[in-house]
Write a protein that holds these residues in place. Structure first.
Motif, mmCIF file in Angstrom:
data_model
loop_
_atom_site.group_PDB
_atom_site.id
_atom_site.type_symbol
_atom_site.label_atom_id
_atom_site.label_comp_id
_atom_site.label_asym_id
_atom_site.label_seq_id
_atom_site.Cartn_x
_atom_site.Cartn_y
_atom_site.Cartn_z
ATOM 1 N N VAL A 70 0.812 -1.208 0.000
ATOM 2 C CA VAL A 70 0.000 0.000 0.000
ATOM 3 C C VAL A 70 0.853 1.269 0.000
ATOM 4 C CG1 VAL A 70 -2.086 0.991 1.009
ATOM 5 C CG2 VAL A 70 -1.586 -1.367 1.443
ATOM 6 N N SER A 71 2.137 1.158 -0.270
ATOM 7 C CA SER A 71 2.973 2.348 -0.327
ATOM 8 C C SER A 71 2.979 2.907 -1.748
ATOM 9 C CB SER A 71 4.402 2.019 0.129
ATOM 10 O OG SER A 71 4.963 1.047 -0.722
ATOM 11 N N VAL A 72 3.254 4.201 -1.847
ATOM 12 C CA VAL A 72 3.277 4.904 -3.133
ATOM 13 C C VAL A 72 4.581 5.689 -3.213
ATOM 14 C CG1 VAL A 72 2.129 6.639 -4.573
ATOM 15 C CG2 VAL A 72 0.775 5.177 -3.073
ATOM 16 N N GLU A 73 5.198 5.654 -4.389
ATOM 17 C CA GLU A 73 6.421 6.432 -4.596
ATOM 18 C C GLU A 73 6.463 6.911 -6.044
ATOM 19 O OE1 GLU A 73 10.365 5.453 -2.712
ATOM 20 O OE2 GLU A 73 10.735 4.902 -4.804
ATOM 21 N N LEU A 74 6.652 8.202 -6.207
ATOM 22 C CA LEU A 74 6.779 8.804 -7.531
ATOM 23 C C LEU A 74 8.158 9.427 -7.636
ATOM 24 C CD1 LEU A 74 5.492 9.778 -10.237
ATOM 25 C CD2 LEU A 74 4.804 11.835 -9.003
ATOM 26 N N THR A 75 8.906 8.999 -8.645
ATOM 27 C CA THR A 75 10.212 9.598 -8.935
ATOM 28 C C THR A 75 10.116 10.271 -10.301
ATOM 29 O OG1 THR A 75 11.096 7.640 -10.037
ATOM 30 C CG2 THR A 75 11.396 7.770 -7.643
ATOM 31 N N ALA A 76 11.200 10.811 -10.764
ATOM 32 C CA ALA A 76 11.203 11.482 -12.069
ATOM 33 C C ALA A 76 10.982 10.507 -13.214
ATOM 34 C CB ALA A 76 12.520 12.222 -12.263
ATOM 35 N N ASP A 77 11.215 9.209 -12.978
ATOM 36 C CA ASP A 77 11.092 8.217 -14.053
ATOM 37 C C ASP A 77 9.971 7.205 -13.860
ATOM 38 O OD1 ASP A 77 13.382 9.282 -15.297
ATOM 39 O OD2 ASP A 77 14.663 8.101 -13.964
ATOM 40 N N THR A 78 9.562 6.937 -12.614
ATOM 41 C CA THR A 78 8.607 5.860 -12.362
ATOM 42 C C THR A 78 7.552 6.250 -11.330
ATOM 43 O OG1 THR A 78 9.983 4.904 -10.619
ATOM 44 C CG2 THR A 78 10.292 4.039 -12.855
ATOM 45 N N LEU A 79 6.438 5.537 -11.394
ATOM 46 C CA LEU A 79 5.389 5.597 -10.379
ATOM 47 C C LEU A 79 5.241 4.184 -9.837
ATOM 48 C CD1 LEU A 79 2.892 6.747 -8.870
ATOM 49 C CD2 LEU A 79 1.554 6.162 -10.893
ATOM 50 N N ARG A 80 5.383 4.043 -8.524
ATOM 51 C CA ARG A 80 5.197 2.734 -7.900
ATOM 52 C C ARG A 80 4.002 2.813 -6.964
ATOM 53 N NH1 ARG A 80 6.085 0.817 -3.241
ATOM 54 N NH2 ARG A 80 7.544 2.422 -2.584
ATOM 55 N N ASP A 81 2.970 2.016 -7.257
ATOM 56 C CA ASP A 81 1.804 1.857 -6.393
ATOM 57 C C ASP A 81 1.827 0.424 -5.900
ATOM 58 O OD1 ASP A 81 0.499 4.259 -6.157
ATOM 59 O OD2 ASP A 81 -0.950 3.904 -7.736
ATOM 60 N N GLY A 82 2.089 0.236 -4.627
ATOM 61 C CA GLY A 82 2.199 -1.117 -4.089
ATOM 62 C C GLY A 82 3.383 -1.826 -4.709
ATOM 63 N N THR A 83 3.135 -2.978 -5.312
ATOM 64 C CA THR A 83 4.230 -3.772 -5.882
ATOM 65 C C THR A 83 4.435 -3.528 -7.371
ATOM 66 O OG1 THR A 83 2.684 -5.579 -6.287
ATOM 67 C CG2 THR A 83 3.901 -5.633 -4.207
ATOM 68 N N GLU A 84 3.600 -2.688 -7.983
ATOM 69 C CA GLU A 84 3.711 -2.460 -9.428
ATOM 70 C C GLU A 84 4.398 -1.131 -9.712
ATOM 71 O OE1 GLU A 84 0.892 -2.310 -13.422
ATOM 72 O OE2 GLU A 84 0.051 -2.942 -11.521
ATOM 73 N N TRP A 140 -3.378 5.315 -7.169
ATOM 74 C CA TRP A 140 -4.111 5.609 -5.950
ATOM 75 C C TRP A 140 -3.167 6.123 -4.877
ATOM 76 C CZ3 TRP A 140 -1.579 2.361 -2.817
ATOM 77 C CH2 TRP A 140 -1.156 1.139 -3.339
ATOM 78 N N ALA A 141 -3.743 6.893 -3.945
ATOM 79 C CA ALA A 141 -2.988 7.414 -2.807
ATOM 80 C C ALA A 141 -3.964 7.969 -1.779
ATOM 81 C CB ALA A 141 -2.022 8.506 -3.252
ATOM 82 N N LYS A 142 -3.509 8.112 -0.550
ATOM 83 C CA LYS A 142 -4.318 8.798 0.464
ATOM 84 C C LYS A 142 -4.427 10.273 0.090
ATOM 85 C CE LYS A 142 -3.898 6.281 4.766
ATOM 86 N NZ LYS A 142 -3.408 6.297 6.133
ATOM 87 N N ASP A 143 -3.287 10.874 -0.185
ATOM 88 C CA ASP A 143 -3.248 12.273 -0.622
ATOM 89 C C ASP A 143 -3.333 12.281 -2.145
ATOM 90 O OD1 ASP A 143 -2.847 14.982 -0.993
ATOM 91 O OD2 ASP A 143 -0.715 14.933 -0.466
ATOM 92 N N HIS A 144 -4.513 11.959 -2.661
ATOM 93 C CA HIS A 144 -4.659 11.812 -4.110
ATOM 94 C C HIS A 144 -4.460 13.130 -4.843
ATOM 95 C CE1 HIS A 144 -8.860 13.413 -4.300
ATOM 96 N NE2 HIS A 144 -8.831 13.026 -3.035
ATOM 97 N N ARG A 145 -4.797 14.234 -4.220
ATOM 98 C CA ARG A 145 -4.584 15.531 -4.888
ATOM 99 C C ARG A 145 -3.097 15.849 -4.981
ATOM 100 N NH1 ARG A 145 -9.605 16.594 -2.165
ATOM 101 N NH2 ARG A 145 -11.197 16.843 -3.770
ATOM 102 N N GLY A 146 -2.344 15.500 -3.951
ATOM 103 C CA GLY A 146 -0.896 15.698 -3.992
ATOM 104 C C GLY A 146 -0.239 14.824 -5.049
ATOM 105 N N LEU A 147 -0.668 13.553 -5.131
ATOM 106 C CA LEU A 147 -0.127 12.665 -6.156
ATOM 107 C C LEU A 147 -0.527 13.142 -7.543
ATOM 108 C CD1 LEU A 147 1.419 10.171 -7.068
ATOM 109 C CD2 LEU A 147 -0.667 8.837 -6.691
ATOM 110 N N ARG A 148 -1.771 13.582 -7.708
ATOM 111 C CA ARG A 148 -2.230 14.086 -9.006
ATOM 112 C C ARG A 148 -1.377 15.276 -9.460
ATOM 113 N NH1 ARG A 148 -6.791 13.670 -11.855
ATOM 114 N NH2 ARG A 148 -7.849 12.535 -10.198
ATOM 115 N N ALA A 149 -1.133 16.212 -8.547
ATOM 116 C CA ALA A 149 -0.321 17.385 -8.889
ATOM 117 C C ALA A 149 1.113 16.981 -9.233
ATOM 118 C CB ALA A 149 -0.338 18.381 -7.736
ATOM 119 N N ALA A 150 1.678 16.077 -8.439
ATOM 120 C CA ALA A 150 3.052 15.635 -8.694
ATOM 121 C C ALA A 150 3.145 14.853 -10.005
ATOM 122 C CB ALA A 150 3.557 14.783 -7.533
#
Length: 182
Positions: A70-84, A140-150
């Motif tokens: 259930v973790s989320v990480e966005l870098t300059a090259d990838t978006l990781r939602d959970g294990t994908e 998906w994210a808890k802070d979906h607006r923050g993820l959307r903006a990023a």
């Protein structure tokens, strides 16, 4: 909650679960221990120690699962939602938020959620993404607006506008939804 460390190249991050939650059960058992000592009643040493450690072990498993699935990480090259992990180069557009007044679901709301879970995890909100191959997925994210903006900033394209009403198809005889004016 989003964390944005500038030096690591992470644009957005949610941990999924926090290690501090492991301490809640043992702290509660410690409070019960102190109450038993101060009231003069018999102290249940073994039961409090056993329950505190048992609760902590179960919560450790939950934290590990939460951080993995259930973790989320966005870098300059990838978006990781959970294990994908999804390369940002495969994202064509960030779709607009769901219209709360609309009766119908958006197409992306029925799309596959990223990660290996069967849908968007609890207490998370989906974000529609159109991929370069034309398919739709949900980030998906808890802070979906923050993820959307990023995400919008990271892919370098503004979000698609919501489907506007076409004035050519608009009719003047709009009725209220309960049919009172008919």
């Amino acid at each position: 909650m989003s964390e944005r460390p500038e030096d690591s190249g992470i644009l957005f991050a949610e941990p999924g679960a926090r290690w501090r939650t492991v301490a809640y059960g043992p702290i509660l058992c410690l409070i019960i221990f102190v109450v038993e000592l101060t009231t003069g009643s018999s102290v249940h040493w073994f039961a409090l120690l056993f329950c505190g450690s048992l609760i902590a072990m179960f919560v450790v498993l939950q934290v590990i699962a939460g951080q993995r699935h259930v973790s989320v990480e966005l870098t300059a090259d990838t978006l990781r939602d959970g294990t994908e992990t999804l390369p940002l180069s495969s994202i064509d557009a960030v779709l607009p938020e769901r219209d709360e007044d609309a009766w119908d679901d958006e197409d992306w709301e029925e799309a596959r959620a990223l990660g290996e879970l069967s849908g968007v995890p609890r207490r998370r909100t989906g974000i529609g993404l159109r991929l370069t191959d034309g398919s739709l997925v949900q980030a998906w994210a808890k802070d979906h607006r923050g993820l959307r903006a990023a995400l919008t900033t990271a892919i370098g394209r503004p979000p698609e506008p919501a489907a506007a009403d076409d004035p050519a198809t608009e009719t003047d005889d709009k009725h209220s939804e309960n049919g009172v004016d008919r």
